[in-house]
Design an enzyme around this catalytic site. Structure first.
Site, PDB file in Angstrom:
ATOM      1  N   CYS A 141       2.583  -2.046   6.723  1.00  0.00           N
ATOM      2  CA  CYS A 141       1.385  -1.475   6.092  1.00  0.00           C
ATOM      3  C   CYS A 141       0.452  -2.555   5.565  1.00  0.00           C
ATOM      4  O   CYS A 141       0.851  -3.416   4.777  1.00  0.00           O
ATOM      5  CB  CYS A 141       1.822  -0.554   4.958  1.00  0.00           C
ATOM      6  SG  CYS A 141       0.438   0.075   3.990  1.00  0.00           S
ATOM      7  N   CYS A 201      -8.643  11.820   3.824  1.00  0.00           N
ATOM      8  CA  CYS A 201      -7.501  11.004   3.431  1.00  0.00           C
ATOM      9  C   CYS A 201      -8.002  10.050   2.348  1.00  0.00           C
ATOM     10  O   CYS A 201      -8.905   9.251   2.607  1.00  0.00           O
ATOM     11  CB  CYS A 201      -6.981  10.228   4.648  1.00  0.00           C
ATOM     12  SG  CYS A 201      -5.704   9.024   4.247  1.00  0.00           S
ATOM     13  N   CYS A 235      -3.408   5.202  10.064  1.00  0.00           N
ATOM     14  CA  CYS A 235      -2.300   5.057   9.115  1.00  0.00           C
ATOM     15  C   CYS A 235      -1.783   3.621   9.143  1.00  0.00           C
ATOM     16  O   CYS A 235      -1.533   3.064  10.206  1.00  0.00           O
ATOM     17  CB  CYS A 235      -1.148   5.975   9.502  1.00  0.00           C
ATOM     18  SG  CYS A 235      -1.464   7.684   9.173  1.00  0.00           S
ATOM     19  N   CYS A 265      -1.266  -1.687  -3.509  1.00  0.00           N
ATOM     20  CA  CYS A 265      -0.031  -0.909  -3.662  1.00  0.00           C
ATOM     21  C   CYS A 265       1.081  -1.843  -4.141  1.00  0.00           C
ATOM     22  O   CYS A 265       1.209  -2.954  -3.634  1.00  0.00           O
ATOM     23  CB  CYS A 265       0.367  -0.269  -2.332  1.00  0.00           C
ATOM     24  SG  CYS A 265       1.820   0.787  -2.466  1.00  0.00           S
TER      25      CYS A 265
END
Ligand code: SF4
Length: 333
Positions: free
Chosen positions: A112, A98, A326, A105
């Site tokens: 997140c 990954c 994640c 971002c």
């Protein structure tokens, strides 16, 4: 550079396309850090070394989760930015990687850790490829898959991500099957449409995580504001029609937030008639603001989604003990 681009670049220096491909394989496929390619004249090697730069990333930290074997890498980039990648064991015989496509971002999905960092910059193609070369070259098993699900929104760095995917899939590069390369997006509609038109062999995964404008706006505000859910679903439908395949939708499941009976009903209505497969991912939030659903809540949600007639998979997200799961990547040692 892809092998073809390297061939064009080196042609004026007297290197043939075949020689350029051998140089490419020497560097990317075999992971060599020099240009000592067998049966290539020394003076040609000297010419290549004079014009081709092969920088690398510094590995600052490696952390392995003893519970499941997930290994997180923290890399330093030349300008001080940091990114992470996660080596994921698949059964006992191979790994998937990954990796990150951006430092930070620009989107702000509320669940997140990367989104909370803000945005530094896009990664160059070589910075994406180098994550793979470094992790693969010290792995004890072959690396057979890549997922663009690390830090950043891959489709906001489209050209560099697609070039990296080409290098991963090239037999002289990563030699990874195109179907084992997945690009995950939070729903950048113009890039999804471009990806559909360009007919790449790579898999697409789209993070939905809410079935209505209001729910999606509360969880993925920037994505929903820029690419509203109706436009996103139109693009999903077009992708399914063009590929004649189910589209993979990711859904981060959050206790008491987006997995009630109303969410399931809205999801069934939204996706009616579209061939999809639904991956449910329990939220991972080190801040404690969000929690994964209870087993009963998740079971009831899955039961209520049965009218969709779609495969529903609960996707394991490992490496929690080292903040590698994640939603947890925050570029910290
Ligand atoms: S989930 Fe993906 S798109 Fe959303 S903030 Fe995190 S890294 Fe960015």
């Amino acid at each position: 550079m892809t092998p073809a681009e390297l061939g064009e670049f080196l042609a004026p220096h007297g290197i043939s396309a075949v020689e350029a491909r051998r140089l490419f394989a020497h560097h990317v496929q075999h992971g060599r850090r020099n240009w000592d390619v067998k049966n290539l004249a020394r003076e040609k090697i000297a010419r290549v070394a004079a014009v081709v730069d092969t920088p690398t990333l510094e590995v600052i930290d490696r952390r392995r989760d003893p519970a499941d074997g997930f290994m997180k890498y923290l890399f330093a980039l030349a300008d001080g930015a940091r990114v992470e990648a996660v080596r994921i064991p698949i059964f006992d015989d191979k790994y998937t990687l990954c990796l990150s496509s951006q430092a930070g971002c620009p989107l702000d999905c509320v669940f997140c850790a990367t989104g909370r960092l803000g945005f530094a910059r896009n990664l160059a193609t070589w910075e994406i490829v180098e994550q793979l070369r470094i992790v693969r070259d010290e792995a004890d098993r072959p690396l057979r898959g890549v997922v663009f699900m690390g830090m950043g929104e891959p489709f906001l760095n489209y050209d560099n991500v697609i070039t990296a995917a080409r290098i991963f899939a090239d037999p002289s590069g990563g030699a990874i099957s195109g179907r084992a390369i997945t690009i995950s997006t939070s729903g950048v509609v113009p890039a999804i449409r471009r990806f559909t038109d360009e007919r790449h062999p790579y898999r697409l995964a789209i993070s939905l995580t809410g079935a209505t404008r209001a729910r999606r706006r509360s969880l993925m505000p920037a994505a929903e504001k820029t690419w509203p859910i109706d436009e996103l679903i139109d693009a999903v439908r077009a992708h399914a029609a063009a590929t004649r395949d189910r589209v993979t939708l990711e859904y981060v499941v959050i206790r008491g937030v987006n997995c009630g009976a109303d969410d399931a009903a809205a999801l069934c209505e939204l996706l009616r008639g579209i061939p999809v497969r639904l991956n449910l991912i329990d939220v991972n939030d080190a801040t404690g603001r969000f929690a994964p659903p209870s087993d009963d809540e998740r079971r009831a949600f899955i039961d209520a989604l049965q009218p969709l007639g779609a495969p529903i998979v609960r996707r394991y997200s490992g490496g929690k003990d080292v903040n590698a799961a994640c939603g947890m990547l925050a570029a910290t040692a």
